[in-house]
Design an enzyme around this catalytic site. Structure first.
Site, short mmCIF file in Angstrom:
data_model
loop_
_atom_site.label_atom_id
_atom_site.label_comp_id
_atom_site.label_asym_id
_atom_site.label_seq_id
_atom_site.Cartn_x
_atom_site.Cartn_y
_atom_site.Cartn_z
N SER A 145 27.68 33.17 34.08
CA SER A 145 27.44 32.73 33.03
C SER A 145 27.31 31.40 32.82
O SER A 145 28.06 30.61 33.62
CB SER A 145 28.59 33.40 32.30
N TYR A 181 38.15 32.47 31.27
CA TYR A 181 36.93 33.40 31.58
C TYR A 181 36.04 32.46 32.28
O TYR A 181 35.41 32.75 33.18
CB TYR A 181 36.23 33.97 30.08
N1 LIG Z 1 27.96 39.61 26.50
C1 LIG Z 1 27.73 38.05 26.84
O1 LIG Z 1 27.80 37.24 26.08
C2 LIG Z 1 27.63 37.65 28.30
C3 LIG Z 1 27.56 36.26 28.61
C4 LIG Z 1 27.18 35.96 29.97
C5 LIG Z 1 27.47 36.80 31.06
N2 LIG Z 1 28.00 38.00 30.63
C6 LIG Z 1 28.35 38.94 31.97
O2 LIG Z 1 27.50 40.15 31.94
C7 LIG Z 1 28.32 41.29 32.37
C8 LIG Z 1 27.89 42.24 31.50
O3 LIG Z 1 28.36 42.21 30.20
P1 LIG Z 1 27.95 43.09 28.82
O4 LIG Z 1 27.53 41.96 27.84
O5 LIG Z 1 27.03 44.17 29.09
O6 LIG Z 1 29.35 43.43 28.30
P2 LIG Z 1 29.85 45.15 27.89
O7 LIG Z 1 28.81 45.77 27.07
O8 LIG Z 1 31.29 44.66 27.11
O9 LIG Z 1 30.23 45.64 29.37
C9 LIG Z 1 31.21 45.49 30.03
C10 LIG Z 1 31.55 46.52 30.62
O10 LIG Z 1 32.59 46.29 31.78
C11 LIG Z 1 33.58 47.17 32.00
N3 LIG Z 1 34.71 46.89 32.43
C12 LIG Z 1 35.60 46.11 31.92
N4 LIG Z 1 36.73 46.21 32.65
C13 LIG Z 1 36.50 47.13 33.72
C14 LIG Z 1 37.52 47.77 34.72
N5 LIG Z 1 38.50 47.31 35.07
N6 LIG Z 1 37.05 48.84 35.15
C15 LIG Z 1 35.50 49.22 34.95
N7 LIG Z 1 34.74 48.86 34.11
C16 LIG Z 1 35.38 47.75 33.33
C17 LIG Z 1 33.74 47.94 30.45
O11 LIG Z 1 34.15 49.15 30.50
P3 LIG Z 1 34.75 50.15 29.31
O12 LIG Z 1 33.62 50.55 28.49
O13 LIG Z 1 35.38 51.19 30.17
O14 LIG Z 1 35.45 49.06 28.51
C18 LIG Z 1 32.29 47.51 29.78
O15 LIG Z 1 31.50 48.83 29.68
C19 LIG Z 1 29.66 40.82 32.33
O16 LIG Z 1 30.16 40.27 33.69
C20 LIG Z 1 29.64 39.63 31.41
O17 LIG Z 1 30.79 38.93 31.81
C21 LIG Z 1 28.13 38.60 29.50
#
Ligand SMILES: NC(=O)c1ccc[n+]([C@@H]2O[C@H](COP(=O)([O-])OP(=O)(O)OC[C@H]3O[C@@H](n4cnc5c(N)ncnc54)[C@H](OP(=O)(O)O)[C@@H]3O)[C@@H](O)[C@H]2O)c1
Length: 249
Positions: free
Chosen positions: A142, A155
């Site tokens: 990120s 984070y």
């Molecule tokens: N969204 C942003 O602004 C952003 C920006 C930069 C990077 N990212 C990165 O991109 C990646 C994907 O993010 P996203 O935007 O798709 O977010 P998201 O829709 O919130 O998805 C994150 C997923 O991680 C799962 N998770 C969290 N803890 C877990 C655990 N202990 N075991 C298994 N699953 C777990 C959650 O599962 P549950 O459904 O079970 O809760 C959720 O489905 C992440 O690494 C995030 O840090 C996101």
């Protein structure tokens, strides 16, 4: 899209918005395995990936925080479906920065999921892919990790560590037939950032997935989303600390 031969696409964090958008792009003709907590509640995600043209969609129970489960999970996916073609580490939590500043257990929980669990899973996956002499790893870093900000240093520090680990691992894999892509999005408008005002250079999960799929197809090592974040990050590194300290989020 699948240029490494037959084998499953493994989405770790099978409910992730970005993960599912990417799974849909990688789906045509593929076996897709969605690994998530409460794997029996993934009907919507399974239907979306099937509708995108997957040959088969499987689900598997996965809690990233249970590090002891990582090795057996990778082994079982390989045993059942063959060498993994593409593994996407899409799990992660933003956590609550204000709480983490006072609650050490919460700070550690964020770093555990966003750094330690990623390191563990990447190590198992890289070993399995090395053995198969093929495979692609997708890691979500990120902008938050490019220069850690006071406003989200817990984070951000996990992402900084992950970016460094993934960068070293990508070099270690050079010449093995295994590739690793580091994805560096900025603010993504979605579930993880619900209730927050979008930052400049924001994107959507679909835009992140599209740029990731294009970078994978080209065999790139890193991708900033949007691309302008790359030069922006270089400028951010030059700002004096008294300015940087005041940066929001
Ligand atoms: N969204 C942003 O602004 C952003 C920006 C930069 C990077 N990212 C990165 O991109 C990646 C994907 O993010 P996203 O935007 O798709 O977010 P998201 O829709 O919130 O998805 C994150 C997923 O991680 C799962 N998770 C969290 N803890 C877990 C655990 N202990 N075991 C298994 N699953 C777990 C959650 O599962 P549950 O459904 O079970 O809760 C959720 O489905 C992440 O690494 C995030 O840090 C996101």
């Amino acid at each position: 899209m699948d240029d490494t031969g037959a084998g499953p696409v493994l989405i770790l964090g099978g409910r992730s918005e970005i993960g599912i958008e990417l799974a849909r792009l990688l789906a045509p003709g593929a076996t897709v395995v969605l690994a998530a907590r409460k794997a029996d509640q993934l009907d919507e995600q399974v239907a979306a990936v099937k509708a995108a043209g997957a040959q088969t969609v499987r689900t598997v129970e996965f809690d990233a925080d249970d590090l002891a489960s990582h090795g057996p999970l990778v082994d079982s996916v390989v045993a059942e479906h063959g060498p993994i073609t593409t593994a996407v580490l899409a799990f992660g939590i933003l956590g609550d920065q204000a709480r983490a500043e006072a609650d050490a257990a919460h700070a550690v929980a964020i770093v555990h999921t966003d750094y330690l669990a990623q390191v563990s899973m990447l190590t198992y996956l890289a070993a399995a892919m090395r053995q198969a002499e093929k495979g692609r790893l997708v890691v979500f870093s990120s902008i938050a990790g490019a220069r850690v900000r006071r406003a989200n240093y817990v984070y951000g520090s996990a992402k900084a560590g992950l970016d460094g680990f993934a960068s070293g691992l990508a070099d270690a894999l050079h010449g093995t037939g295994v590739k690793l892509l580091i994805v560096r999005p900025g603010f993504v408008i979605g579930r993880m950032t619900q209730g927050m005002d979008p930052a400049p250079l924001s994107s959507t999960p679909a835009q992140v997935a599209g740029a990731t799929a294009r970078a994978l197809a080209k065999g790139r090592r890193t991708v900033w989303i949007p691309w302008a974040l790359g030069p922006a990050a270089a400028v951010m590194r030059l700002l004096p600390q008294f300015v940087w300290r005041r940066m929001p989020r």
